[in-house]
Design a protein around this motif. Structure first.
Motif, mmCIF file in Angstrom:
data_model
loop_
_atom_site.group_PDB
_atom_site.id
_atom_site.type_symbol
_atom_site.label_atom_id
_atom_site.label_comp_id
_atom_site.label_asym_id
_atom_site.label_seq_id
_atom_site.Cartn_x
_atom_site.Cartn_y
_atom_site.Cartn_z
ATOM 1 N N UNK A 192 -22.319 23.015 47.024
ATOM 2 C CA UNK A 192 -21.313 22.050 47.481
ATOM 3 C C UNK A 192 -19.969 22.212 46.779
ATOM 4 N N UNK A 193 -19.984 22.610 45.512
ATOM 5 C CA UNK A 193 -18.712 22.792 44.793
ATOM 6 C C UNK A 193 -17.919 23.965 45.376
ATOM 7 N N UNK A 194 -18.617 25.043 45.756
ATOM 8 C CA UNK A 194 -17.949 26.185 46.379
ATOM 9 C C UNK A 194 -17.451 25.808 47.768
ATOM 10 N N UNK A 195 -18.305 25.126 48.534
ATOM 11 C CA UNK A 195 -17.922 24.687 49.881
ATOM 12 C C UNK A 195 -16.663 23.832 49.814
ATOM 13 N N UNK A 236 -12.433 22.114 55.313
ATOM 14 C CA UNK A 236 -13.796 22.560 55.591
ATOM 15 C C UNK A 236 -14.455 21.597 56.570
ATOM 16 N N UNK A 237 -14.987 22.135 57.663
ATOM 17 C CA UNK A 237 -15.680 21.324 58.655
ATOM 18 C C UNK A 237 -17.130 21.785 58.721
ATOM 19 N N UNK A 238 -18.047 20.902 58.351
ATOM 20 C CA UNK A 238 -19.478 21.201 58.393
ATOM 21 C C UNK A 238 -20.077 20.524 59.614
ATOM 22 N N UNK A 264 -20.314 19.136 50.484
ATOM 23 C CA UNK A 264 -19.187 20.008 50.185
ATOM 24 C C UNK A 264 -17.994 19.715 51.081
ATOM 25 N N UNK A 265 -18.229 19.597 52.386
ATOM 26 C CA UNK A 265 -17.127 19.344 53.315
ATOM 27 C C UNK A 265 -16.495 17.983 53.062
ATOM 28 N N UNK A 266 -17.299 17.002 52.675
ATOM 29 C CA UNK A 266 -16.772 15.660 52.407
ATOM 30 C C UNK A 266 -15.802 15.664 51.235
ATOM 31 N N UNK A 267 -15.953 16.613 50.344
ATOM 32 C CA UNK A 267 -15.092 16.687 49.165
ATOM 33 C C UNK A 267 -13.992 17.729 49.309
ATOM 34 N N UNK A 268 -13.943 18.373 50.443
ATOM 35 C CA UNK A 268 -12.903 19.365 50.710
ATOM 36 C C UNK A 268 -11.593 18.675 51.072
ATOM 37 N N UNK A 310 -24.817 7.112 52.931
ATOM 38 C CA UNK A 310 -23.582 7.244 52.159
ATOM 39 C C UNK A 310 -22.898 8.582 52.340
ATOM 40 N N UNK A 311 -23.638 9.600 52.815
ATOM 41 C CA UNK A 311 -23.068 10.933 53.005
ATOM 42 C C UNK A 311 -22.458 11.134 54.380
#
Length: 632
Positions: A307-310, A316-318, A353-357, A393-394
């Motif tokens: 997730x950190x790399x994503x 970023x769209x997951x 990951x995408x949520x934190x992008x 929550x995600x």
């Protein structure tokens, strides 16, 4: 199609003759009681798998077989192999699903990003790796080809590596290379790689694809899978620009967008220009295209799915699928009817990951129903025995063929309304009644009574060059509309309601969003990327005249910038498309800005003044004159 390699098949066999074996000969090195990893997806070493069971099986006992999804046969899960092999699935595919559900195989729920570390740390010990590779190059390196994922960690940790060497396996770039001297036994094969061909998109998947495509900005980096819905989403992106790829799986749909110039990776913030993936799965044409492709960057799952790399990929769209979503936003993806069905896979990795992008978005996409329309996938609560893969929550966005439900930062009431709004119409009333029973929504909450007209959504620009999304109002706009009305100055409120209003309660606002989108239509104006409403226009057809009784309101800080003009044009287009002959409106004589909007609309305006109010009539071109008012 055979790949072009520096050396022919015979050349490498001669150079490494001391390790070349038949499948049966190589598998004699596998002892009882060991854990065996099988290569993933299209890289499953089918010849070795069959020989493991048919030739070596009678001499083995209590061997454990582990792998991700594989596309080929799984004879080790047959009832006749009990006592010889026990399968543990990191992800349940069709070839092992029945065995897992009948208790003849096991399932390990685990994030795909964490499997490589479990292997390297020997928490999951890999004794034997059965893999498929490309022929050695001039430097003595083979490529793991279409499957690096968890295989990279397995070959680094295994004490025994047996590899099929196949000229059909593409030589891929990235972290895919392995010194041939690391491999204990080489088994020459010449077989086409296993393929997967998703079903052609249907009307449901195409609608989902169009909804998701609207959420994806130019320059975004995508994660997507394979199947009818992911393929429909990729097909809907043909008019986008400079998209990038950072995904666990690369498919034919990605290849087609690269060839069309839609995916360039120019605006990626991590490995610009590279198609980052951990495994490739699709057609023979895809595998041929991937061979020696300099833009393809194969990485192990603990890299692609971290997730950190994503999150380092801007925009970023997951995009992930699900079996069901409940009205609070919990996502079921690995269980169905209390039975294990698939796995956690990379869904949570990429959603987090995408949520934190920066500028990122996490999307769950699924059809609204299952079993031929008999069952709603949007549920009050998940069935007993159903596991939650992605927590409430995600989850940020849920998409069905009926539209988009935005859940991030929303209360349970707002989530329930949003999800009911994208459920199949046949199930909305039941879902609403049951949500009322849980006291999740207001007791008088209306059920969305029409299919939301997503085609009416437009990005427009005002005369002041402001960008605004003009779209039909939704039941979930209730709070935003209240915010708009309470933000009006006393003067603006008086002009809109022809009197002073202190309150705009739930009942009033609910009437503004309880629409049939034919005779009763409202459009809202929102700054792009927000659900903030800065203006609204509404018409309700008057049965006596057949005209749409139209009214506007624009927030004070947006007045004088052309918002009303844009709303007027769009509501006129919507009304004309629905066969409405024109508008009528009552406007205070002092409301000069609203009068200007009507008079500058380009439509002929008939007006009469009465008690400080103008009654206006505006007929659309070629519309018949409205009937004269009846007696009384």
């Amino acid at each position: 199609m055979l790949r072009a390699y520096p050396d022919g098949m015979d050349s490498w066999i001669e150079r490494h003759a001391d390790r070349v074996r038949t499948a049966g000969e190589a598998l004699r090195a596998v002892p009882p009681g060991r854990r065996i990893l099988i290569g993933s997806g299209a890289a499953e070493p089918v010849t070795l798998v069959r020989a493991l069971v048919d030739e070596r099986g009678p001499y083995l006992a209590d061997n454990e077989v582990v792998h991700l999804l594989t596309l080929g046969p799984a004879p080790y899960v047959e009832p006749s192999q009990a006592g010889r092999f026990r399968h543990v699935a990191f992800f349940i595919g069709p070839n092992v699903r029945q065995a897992v559900q009948e208790g003849r195989a096991d399932f390990m729920p685990v994030f795909l990003s964490e499997i490589p570390e479990l292997i390297r740390s020997r928490r999951i010990r890999i004794d034997v790796a059965l893999i498929q590779v490309s022929p050695p190059d001039a430097h003595g390196y083979v490529s793991l080809g279409v499957s690096v994922d968890i295989v990279r960690a397995a070959v680094d940790a295994a004490s025994l590596i047996i590899a099929e060497v196949n000229p059909h396996m593409p030589r891929t770039h990235g972290d895919s290379f392995l010194d041939v001297r690391r491999i204990h036994h080489l088994v020459p094969v010449t077989l086409p790689l296993l393929e997967v061909h998703p079903e052609p998109p249907d009307a449901v998947s195409r609608s989902i694809g169009e909804h998701v495509a609207r959420l994806i900005p130019d320059g975004a980096t995508l994660q997507s899978g394979i199947g009818r819905i992911p393929d429909a989403i990729l097909a809907a992106l043909e008019n986008h620009h400079d998209l990038g790829i950072h995904t666990e799986m690369l498919s034919d749909g990605v290849m087609r967008l690269v060839e069309a110039g839609v995916i360039t990776g120019k605006r990626k913030t991590v490995l610009a220009g590279k198609l980052v993936t951990s495994f490739i799965m699709g057609s023979q044409r895809l595998y041929a295209w991937a061979h020696d492709h300099p833009a393809i960057e194969m990485r192990p799952s603990d890299d692609t799915n971290d997730p950190a790399v994503v999150a380092r990929n801007a925009r970023m769209v997951a995009i992930n699928s699900a079996l069901a979503v409940d009205l609070t936003g919990q996502v079921a993806s690995d269980t169905l009817g209390g039975c294990f069905y698939s796995g956690i896979g990379g869904q949570v990795d990429f959603i987090r990951g995408a949520s934190r992008s920066p500028g990122g978005r996490a999307i769950i996409a699924l059809p609204s129903t299952a079993r031929g329309g008999a069952v709603s996938r949007i549920q009050l609560a998940l069935e007993p025995g159903t596991g939650v893969v992605t927590s409430r929550g995600d989850v940020h966005s849920v998409v069905t063929e009926y539209g988009v439900a935005e859940l991030w930062g929303k209360s349970i009431r707002e989530r329930a309304l949003a999800l009911i709004n994208v459920a199949h119409p046949d199930f909305r009333a039941e879902l609403m009644a049951r949500a009322k029973g849980r006291r999740w929504v207001m007791p008088d909450q209306v059920v969305p009574r029409a299919r939301y007209p997503w085609a009416e959504e437009r990005l427009e620009h005002t005369l002041a060059h402001d960008a605004l999304v003009i779209r039909p109002a939704r039941v979930t706009d209730e709070r935003a509309l209240q915010d708009l009305l309470y933000a009006l100055s006393r003067e603006s409120g008086y002009r809109r309601f022809m009197g002073f209003k202190k309150e705009h309660p739930h009942a009033e606002i609910q009437r503004m969003v309880d629409l049939d989108f034919e005779h009763d239509m409202a459009l809202v104006a929102c700054p792009p990327g927000t659900e903030e409403v800065v203006g609204v226009v509404h018409y309700l057809v008057d049965p006596a005249t057949g005209l749409g009784d139209v009214s506007f309101v624009v927030r004070d800080d947006w007045q004088g910038r052309g918002v009303g003009t844009v709303l007027m044009r769009r509501i006129r287009e919507a009304a004309m498309a629905r066969g409405i002959p024109g508008f009528q409106a009552d406007v205070l004589m002092t409301n000069t800005s609203m009068l200007d909007v009507f008079h500058e609309s380009g439509l002929p305006v008939r007006s009469r003044r009465e008690d400080g109010v103008y009654h206006l009539e505006l007929l659309f071109p070629e519309a018949p004159a409205p009937p004269a008012p009846g007696p009384g």
